[in-house]
Design an enzyme around this catalytic site. Structure first.
Site, short mmCIF file in Angstrom:
data_model
loop_
_atom_site.label_atom_id
_atom_site.label_comp_id
_atom_site.label_asym_id
_atom_site.label_seq_id
_atom_site.Cartn_x
_atom_site.Cartn_y
_atom_site.Cartn_z
N GLN A 202 73.92 147.52 82.95
CA GLN A 202 73.89 146.90 81.71
C GLN A 202 75.10 147.60 80.86
O GLN A 202 75.29 147.43 79.64
CB GLN A 202 72.64 146.92 81.00
N PHE A 233 66.63 144.34 81.87
CA PHE A 233 65.48 144.77 81.00
C PHE A 233 65.61 146.20 80.58
O PHE A 233 64.55 146.76 79.94
CB PHE A 233 64.10 144.29 81.77
N GLU A 237 70.33 150.38 82.51
CA GLU A 237 71.07 150.83 81.40
C GLU A 237 71.61 152.30 81.64
O GLU A 237 72.97 152.53 81.65
CB GLU A 237 70.22 151.16 79.93
N ARG A 315 62.27 155.45 68.41
CA ARG A 315 61.98 153.93 68.35
C ARG A 315 60.54 153.64 67.98
O ARG A 315 60.20 152.68 67.30
CB ARG A 315 62.61 153.04 68.92
N ARG A 347 63.09 147.14 77.95
CA ARG A 347 62.74 146.08 76.84
C ARG A 347 62.02 146.57 75.49
O ARG A 347 60.78 146.62 75.77
CB ARG A 347 62.30 144.79 77.35
N PHE A 349 62.19 149.41 74.13
CA PHE A 349 62.89 150.76 73.92
C PHE A 349 61.93 151.67 73.17
O PHE A 349 62.12 152.38 72.13
CB PHE A 349 63.96 150.72 73.33
N ALA A 536 69.14 147.16 73.19
CA ALA A 536 68.75 146.81 71.99
C ALA A 536 68.80 145.49 71.24
O ALA A 536 68.81 145.23 70.18
CB ALA A 536 69.57 148.05 70.88
N GLU A 737 64.50 141.54 72.72
CA GLU A 737 63.48 142.45 72.82
C GLU A 737 62.18 141.97 71.71
O GLU A 737 60.89 142.10 72.20
CB GLU A 737 63.86 143.99 72.40
#
Ligand code: FES
Ligand code: FES
Lengths: 786, 158
Positions: A202, A233, A237, A315, A347, A349, A536, A737
């Site tokens: 990603q 998902f 990352e 988050r 997903r 986060f 995000a 998300e």
């Protein structure tokens, strides 16, 4: 207009014929080598010896690397971390979890590499392993100095003054991404010492950055390409870094192309997952269920390295309010370091972990006050702003009264400007017939002793933007060729979400063309530099705007040119239906492109976008971290068998806000898939570690994601369809998300069904994932025989 | 280990390849025959991404040895379309947006085709349970079921 059309995924014809090429499908050049890691079997220990003779002697093995046997000239052991240089590619001196890569095998086939990797003998001096939240707390093992604390108002005082106080503890499990395509990378040596990498990632820029660092090359010598992923998902990352770095190093050492693919078990043993956590809460409320003060403690198990744990845990704090105005709140967040896989982006986060916490509190308060949970939810909702509509103050007194015209703020002091929860929930209550069904279910339950049904409505508010402000930027590159065909590149990656199709629709609209006229190719660091991860949910917000800017620059030049030719104003030129129209004339787009080329007009442009308005001070926990919020709500009905705990969803109704959708077909697909994944997280998907720290659920035979047979027989999904009030591309909203959180309604519906098994005196207190076993235990507690 | 010569039929074409006796049919299809439409999602028979039919029987090709293909008829996703004419299931999957990342799609299409060959008019729950061995992490399955129902209806009408 092609924006807003429900066009199929641009790769769909390739997907259905098996022609879509994923990283593992790229034909390998002759002489390519295959890599596999040898993994630690010890959760925490010092490496006292390594016998890799059998590995080296195994058929097909070309090279073996370890910290003790590291090629001269390669410098230090390269790092794979996306944050703080704490993840050596191969363990150096010490191992920190079961599954950590300890040595690297390079062989002439995938199977040969994997078989040889099993032959390594590594001796350890075992050290105490910290596996649980309690272990880590006792040892004060954590990232950052101490817990992060954000507060607004005086939570303790408000709780002390409240007529009723509740406390609780809630365990929430982690989640394996289970992208259907596992991690894979391929490195091809390029001329001049450079390297080209094909990666299922990603975040191509991160791969480029880490590979360049590992090989001591400038980033310009490393090119990374990602055509598509078989799902990401969040799991791609940062978790692909190790494979790409290993391939690049092995390619450098051998001069041959090198490929690495984790098989499923290795993938699940090595890579990070969603953070699990324990949530403690203390809440003060009144007899109706109105919350005055609340304290949350989040205890995150982050695993052995920092990875993205800090922003994930942030988050969660940023979503501890969900849709509810919590005037006095204190959140304490512990980021605990444990000897397990390093938990990573997934997903949402951290957002889902924050939201499920407050939804649990609301469920608990509703039980304590004996009120309908939906009433308690609405009672605590943020006010709608300036609409005069429901929730704008006319229904409830106290902090929600009209006299209080100050805008309400979130726990992080951001003014709530766009709350649409009241209207959206009212609409969903109507279409799902929630209250009437709830009464019908209560009647049904009273005559059915064995099966019990339950239902819940859960709303969602989800903040859109990266909380690391500088990531909120994107670039794009658009070319118009002299035959009028258009090529588009942007920094986002395609993992199934249909990002390329959406961005192509945006660009096609600028030129007045059909989406199919815009060709999108692989994401490529050589075309668009310095990109952010496709994460995000920001993919179409950021890249759509950047691509639009690039296309508008070219369209402007074409308009200037053709207007000049007709001695009219550029503003009067329109691009529609494949034509360029002005002054009563119209020309084919391709014709104008050809003329512009001959007139030496540049038909290529980059475009750039940086999200406006956002400011965020993470230390203080204050500011506007999000450009806007996306909303949604779901009603889920379940039935459970009180003899076995087995259960299933019977009906799901969802109303979800994607602003003015760029592509309703793709958006509804995202909403459905996210809901099912979210429901899986909280019900069937259970990660189990044994007492030594070994993950025992490392294959789909033991780790259960939702299957086709779990699909609710009635599944109604609708989009809210009103424009985003912020100036986003086409007034759309991000979709990746937010709807994941709608799955929380499945957990709450199970809680409701379990509650029907007892006399109502004790709160259900169902932990997640609510597996059949946990549900059965909760049913037994309700029935009074534990 | 010495390799074994295998003669078989794949998507109607006679083919030959040399297989290590330990290679799975999936690996032979992907690595020897360059038919990369069949995917490996788990390698242990749990995800269905590698679904193919052998003499008309639906199997996980990761659990079949390449040498077992000797003398058999293998059908993969690459054989579903006739030239440029997509199979009705393929068309309906596109129309219903029944795919996202597409990694599960080949296996699901092969499995759905095998279902319709056996039962041209399956009920919703027959489809759900037939496809329960084909995992999809992206879609939530709803559109997949609609696409299969719709394709079945079209094929019955045709
Ligand atoms: S790869 Fe064969 S069933 Fe998963
Ligand atoms: S579409 Fe991605 S796994 Fe099914």
């Amino acid at each position: 207009m092609t924006m807003g059309k429900p066009l199929p995924h641009d790769s769909a014809p390739l997907h259905v014929t098996g022609q879509a090429r994923y990283a593992d499908d790229v034909p390998l050049p002759a002489g390519a080598l295959h890599l596999a890691f040898g993994l630690s079997s010890c959760a925490h220990g010092t490496i006292t010896g390594m016998d890799l003779a059998a590995v080296r002697a195994a058929p097909g093995v070309v090279a073996v690397f370890s910290a003790e046997d590291w090629p001269k000239g390669f410098g230090e052991m390269p790092d794979c971390s996306p944050s703080v240089l704490d993840e050596p590619l191969l363990a150096v001196g010490r191992v920190h979890y079961i599954g950590q890569p300890v040595f690297l095998v390079v062989a002439d086939s995938h199977l040969a590499a994997r078989k040889a990797a099993r032959l390594g003998r590594v001796a350890y001096d075992e050290l105490p392993a910290l596996l649980t939240v309690d272990d880590a707390l006792a040892a004060n093992s954590r990232f950052e100095q101490g817990p992060v604390i954000w507060a607004k108002g005086d939570a303790a005082g408000a709780i002390a003054r409240a007529p009723h106080v509740l406390e609780g503890t809630f365990e929430v499990g982690g989640q394996e991404h289970f992208y259907l395509e596992g991690q894979v990378a391929l490195a091809l040596p390029a001329e001049d010492g450079g390297v080209n990498v094909i990666s299922s990632t990603q975040h191509p820029t991160e791969i480029q950055h880490k590979v360049a660092h590992a090989l001591h090359l400038p980033m310009s010598a490393v090119r990374v390409e990602t055509r598509r992923m078989g799902g990401g998902f969040g799991g791609k990352e940062s978790q692909g870094n190790a494979l790409a770095i290993a391939c690049a190093l092995a390619a450098r050492a051998t001069g041959r192309p090198c490929k690495m693919r984790y098989d499923r078990d290795d993938d699940m043993m090595i890579t990070g997952k969603r953070h699990d956590l324990r949530i403690r809460y203390r809440v003060g409320h009144d007899a109706e269920g109105r919350i005055s003060g609340i304290e949350f403690t989040h205890l995150f198990r982050c695993g052995w390295s920092q990875d993205l744990s800090l922003p994930v845990a942030d988050r969660a704090m940023l979503h501890a309010d969900n849709c509810y105005h919590l005037p006095d709140i204190r959140i304490e967040s512990h980021r605990l370091k444990t000897n397990t896989q390093s938990a990573t982006a997934y997903r949402g986060f951290g957002g889902p972990q924050g939201i499920v916490g407050i939804e649990r509190v609301i469920d608990h308060v509703a039980h304590a006050t004996g009120r309908e949970p939906l009433e308690v939810r609405l009672l605590n909702f943020y006010r709608s702003n300036g609409t005069g509509g429901p929730g704008s103050g006319t229904r409830f007194g106290g902090p929600h009264s009209p006299a209080n015209s100050q805008p309400q703020t979130t726990p992080f002091h951001m003014e709530m400007e766009d709350f649409i929860g009241h209207e959206l929930v009212a609409e969903l209550e109507k279409t799902s017939n929630y209250l009437a069904r709830k009464a019908e279910i209560a009647a049904w339950n009273s005559t059915n002793p064995i099966l019990k049904r339950g239902i819940a409505l859960v709303p969602v508010k989800f903040g859109i933007s990266f909380t690391l402000t500088w990531l909120n930027q994107a670039g794009a590159l658009v070319h118009v060729y002299q035959d009028g065909s258009v090529m588009l590149n942007h920094g986002g990656t395609e993992m199934g979400q249909g990002l390329n199709q959406k961005v192509a629709q945006v660009v096609a609209d600028v030129f007045g063309l059909e989406a199919a006229a815009v060709k999108i190719t692989a994401t490529d660091t050589a075309k668009v530099p310095n990109t952010s991860a496709t994460a995000a949910s920001s993919g179409s917000d950021l890249n759509g705007m950047a691509a639009r800017a690039a296309a508008e620059t070219i369209r402007g030049r074409m308009a200037d040119f053709i207007a000049d030719k007709h001695q009219t104003k550029a503003a009067s030129v329109r691009f529609e239906a494949g034509l360029v129209k002005l002054a009563g004339e119209h020309y084919a787009f391709a014709q104008v492109a050809a003329w512009a080329y001959q007139a030496r007009i540049s038909l290529s442009s980059t475009g750039y976008y940086a999200t406006p308005k956002i400011t965020w001070d993470r230390v203080k926990g204050r500011g506007r971290p999000f450009l806007y919020f996306a909303y949604g709500a779901a009603v889920t009905e379940v039935v459970l068998d009180t003899l076995t705990g087995e259960n299933r969803m019977l009906r799901v109704d969802i109303l979800h806000d994607t602003g003015t959708s760029l592509n309703p077909a793709l958006d509804i697909g995202q909403v459905e898939g996210a809901f099912v994944q979210g429901a899986g997280w909280l019900t069937t998907e259970e990660l189990v570690w044994n007492g030594k720290g070994g993950l025992t659920t490392h294959a789909p035979s033991t780790y259960k994601i939702p299957a086709c047979s779990d699909r609710p027989p009635v599944f109604n999904v609708a989009l809210w369809g009103k424009p985003n009030r912020e100036d986003t591309v086409g007034k759309s909203k991000a979709v990746g998300e937010p709807p994941f959180n709608l799955g929380i309604s499945a957990l709450m519906a199970l809680s409701d069904a379990v509650a029907a098994c007892g006399d109502g005196s004790a709160y259900v207190a169902l932990d997640a994932p609510a597996t059949a076993e946990r549900v059965l235990m909760a049913v037994r507690r309700q029935q009074g025989n534990v | 280990m010495s390799r074994i010569h295998v003669t078989t039929t794949v998507n109607g074409d006679a083919v030959e390849f040399l297989a290590d006796p330990r290679d799975s049919l999936l690996d032979c299809l992907r690595d020897q025959l360059n038919l990369t439409g069949s995917k490996e999602g788990c390698g242990t028979g749990d995800c269905g991404a590698c679904s193919v039919t052998v003499d008309g029987t639906l199997v996980c090709s990761c659990l079949v040895l390449g040498v077992e293909a000797e003398g058999k008829r293998i059908e993969t996703v690459e054989g579903m379309a006739k030239g440029n004419d997509l199979h009705p299931l393929q068309r309906k999957f596109i129309e219903h947006a029944a795919l996202q990342c597409g990694f599960c799609t080949p296996g699901i299409l092969v499995a759905a085709k095998a279902l319709l060959a056996e039962n041209p008019d399956p009920s919703e729950s027959e489809i759900r349970f037939w496809l329960a061995g084909n995992l999809c992490r992206c879609t939530g399955y709803d559109k997949i079921i609609h696409a299969v129902q719709d394709a079945a209806a079209e094929m019955r009408g045709a």
